[in-house]
Design a protein around this motif. Structure first.
Motif, PDB file in Angstrom:
ATOM      1  N   THR A  67      30.281  38.786  60.115  1.00 49.72           N
ATOM      2  CA  THR A  67      29.429  39.718  61.192  1.00 49.72           C
ATOM      3  C   THR A  67      28.576  38.749  61.873  1.00 49.72           C
ATOM      4  O   THR A  67      28.062  38.759  62.868  1.00 49.72           O
ATOM      5  CB  THR A  67      28.784  40.693  60.475  1.00 49.72           C
TER       6      THR A  67
ATOM      7  N   SER B  15      23.061  40.253  67.741  1.00 54.17           N
ATOM      8  CA  SER B  15      22.754  41.622  67.096  1.00 54.17           C
ATOM      9  C   SER B  15      22.420  41.972  65.656  1.00 54.17           C
ATOM     10  O   SER B  15      22.004  42.950  65.456  1.00 54.17           O
ATOM     11  CB  SER B  15      23.833  42.580  67.991  1.00 54.17           C
ATOM     12  N   GLU B  16      22.750  40.853  64.834  1.00 54.16           N
ATOM     13  CA  GLU B  16      22.496  40.959  63.626  1.00 54.16           C
ATOM     14  C   GLU B  16      21.112  40.473  63.340  1.00 54.16           C
ATOM     15  O   GLU B  16      20.517  39.409  63.800  1.00 54.16           O
ATOM     16  CB  GLU B  16      23.311  40.048  63.053  1.00 54.16           C
TER      17      GLU B  16
ATOM     18  N   ASN C  15      26.078  36.100  66.734  1.00 56.92           N
ATOM     19  CA  ASN C  15      26.034  37.492  66.834  1.00 56.92           C
ATOM     20  C   ASN C  15      24.509  37.763  66.883  1.00 56.92           C
ATOM     21  O   ASN C  15      23.820  38.116  65.729  1.00 56.92           O
ATOM     22  CB  ASN C  15      26.629  38.141  66.004  1.00 56.92           C
TER      23      ASN C  15
ATOM     24  N   TRP D 130      29.056  35.264  62.679  1.00 60.16           N
ATOM     25  CA  TRP D 130      29.849  34.404  63.568  1.00 60.16           C
ATOM     26  C   TRP D 130      31.346  34.467  63.240  1.00 60.16           C
ATOM     27  O   TRP D 130      31.710  35.104  62.174  1.00 60.16           O
ATOM     28  CB  TRP D 130      29.345  33.118  63.405  1.00 60.16           C
ATOM     29  N   ASP D 131      32.209  34.194  64.165  1.00 63.25           N
ATOM     30  CA  ASP D 131      33.744  34.182  63.871  1.00 63.25           C
ATOM     31  C   ASP D 131      34.027  33.210  62.669  1.00 63.25           C
ATOM     32  O   ASP D 131      33.926  31.758  63.046  1.00 63.25           O
ATOM     33  CB  ASP D 131      34.489  33.859  65.180  1.00 63.25           C
TER      34      ASP D 131
END
Length: 489
Positions: free
Chosen positions: A402, A355-356, A353, A404-405
């Protein structure tokens, strides 16, 4: 007087000439008559002769046909008698020399060949059928996971793509066998054999609760090895499945002298909630974290005596000797793995992610991703670079999922070994047999390891028929529990 004599003489000559002429004409007429009769017989006589000849020809043809029929029947009977005599002689010899066990083994061999023929003749499923079967499998996995969570029996994710009913049946049958005949299933020796800690041997780690899949990995690697006795497999499973693994490998020992060590999470005292954020998050209720998958980040602590370990997933088949993996130069890096990026496909941006801010600051979204399945780990370099500690920090940062899954272990690996991974030659690892029906046959034939990553696992009915035989040929079909549990092999 003299004149009268001359007249009489002339008359006599004339009469004689006339007589001769008549005789000549009569003779000629007779000859002509005889010749005409021979060359032109009467039509009725010619037809009679023809009919007589044809009648005899028909009789002879009938005799010839009957003779041929008798000869063919005689030859067929003779052949049957000879064949029957040979079979009876063979049976007599076998009854006098063979034992029931040998006859039973031969029967099993015929049954095995019959299964192979039936499998080869099985028609390919159409797309709609595959989708339906896959949907049924996913639903069954979800139901099995839900029941296990409710019962509090499972602290790790069920292997992706497994057939819950069949695998659960197999585990239960193996446990029943252990309860019925516990004395035949030895416990672990108090002191592990020296092969388990000998760094000069070839060591593999497999994390799985699928006993059938693990047996195929071990069998295929052993058969491909030049020196099978130098290969050691460390199998780590959930505590509830450990007895089933022990029963399987007690009844079906590792082939060709290979070594198998069976372990559970409870065999590693250092794994506790105070030292491992993985266990702490699971205990706090984060059921999306698959414990068995995340145990791979503790390889140096699990096997402190070893210098190098090859990690194998349970959905691979080994086709070539893997001893060469211990000679791969990692160039000081920790991990060697197959890169999966080409063009813009499967780069870091796909898995993390970005966006983090924590991800943006540390990683490049265009960096090439790699795959698990076949990984060479230099445990000395791992300890030197403190990769386990780095993993712990990442897990704590991702406590809320937040970055990664958390259900996927690959992003954690990409981050932990970022800049510390060496590309593995593609001949070592060919992927996609669980989702791609168009892999080139020459790539599969030349691969050291083929990987059934994807949803269409080889132990499922939805598996691609063109690949499934690569896996099933290493299944021990004489294990009676496979038939009882309805495995579609």
């Amino acid at each position: 007087m003299a004149g009268g004599s001359r007249a009489s003489s002339a008359q006599r000559r004339a009469a004689l000439a006339a007589l001769i002429t008549l005789l000549f004409l009569a003779s000629l007429s007779f000859l002509l008559s005889a010749t005409g009769t021979t060359s032109a017989p009467k039509p009725s006589r010619l037809a009679a002769i023809r009919r007589h000849a044809e009648d005899h020809a028909a009789v002879l043809a009938a005799y010839a046909a009957q003779a041929r029929k008798l000869s063919a029947a005689s030859a067929s009977q003779t052949e049957s008698f000879i064949s029957m005599s040979a079979h009876l002689s063979s049976l007599s010899s076998r009854l006098s020399l063979s034992t029931v066990a040998l006859l039973e083994k031969e029967t099993r061999g015929h049954i095995k060949r019959a299964r192979a023929l039936a499998g080869a003749a099985k028609e390919a499923f159409d797309t709609q059928s595959k989708i339906q079967k896959l949907s049924d499998t996913v639903f069954a996995v979800g139901q099995q996971l839900l029941r296990a969570r409710r019962a509090g029996l499972l602290n790790s994710r069920i292997a992706a793509g497994s057939t819950p009913k069949s695998l659960h049946c197999l585990a239960m049958r193996l446990l029943e066998a252990r309860l019925v005949n516990a004395s035949a299933i030895p416990d672990d020796p108090p002191v592990p054999p020296p092969q388990f800690t000998d760094p000069a041997l070839y060591h593999y780690a497999i994390f799985s609760d699928n006993v059938l899949a693990v047996s195929v990995v071990v069998a295929s690697a052993a058969r491909a090895a030049a020196e099978p006795s130098r290969h050691v497999f460390h199998v780590v499973t959930a505590p509830m499945y450990l007895p089933a693994f022990r029963v399987w490998f007690a009844r079906r020992p590792p082939p060709l002298g290979t070594h198998v060590q069976l372990l559970a999470v409870s065999d590693f005292p250092f794994l506790n909630t105070s030292s491992s954020p993985v266990l702490r998050q699971i205990e706090d209720g984060n059921r999306d974290v698959p414990l068995l998958d995340y145990l791979r980040f503790y390889l140096p602590e699990m096997f402190p005596a070893l210098r190098r370990v090859v990690l194998l997933e349970d959905d691979v088949v080994v086709q070539r000797d893997l001893a060469g993996m211990w000679r791969i130069d990692l160039g000081g890096k920790v991990n060697a793995a197959l890169e999966t990026c080409f063009g813009g496909f499967r780069r870091y941006g796909k898995h993390l992610n970005f966006s983090e801010p924590a991800v943006q600051e540390q990683f490049n979204p265009r960096a090439c991703a790699w795959s698990y399945g076949v990984n060479v780990f230099d445990l000395q370099a791992w300890r030197r670079d403190q990769c386990t500690e780095r993993f712990h920090r990442l897990m704590e940062m991702n406590e809320n999922g937040t970055l990664w899954d958390p259900a996927s272990v690959l992003p954690a690996g990409l981050m932990t070994f970022y800049g510390n991974t060496r590309p593995l030659d593609r001949s070592w690892h060919v992927m996609g047999l669980g989702y791609n029906p168009h892999i080139r046959p020459e790539d599969i034939e030349g691969a050291a390891v083929v990987h059934f990553n994807g949803n269409m696992k080889p132990w499922l009915d939805v598996a691609f028929n063109q690949y499934k035989h690569l896996w099933t040929k290493h299944v021990d079909t004489e294990m009676e529990f496979l038939t009882l549990c309805n495995f579609g092999l």
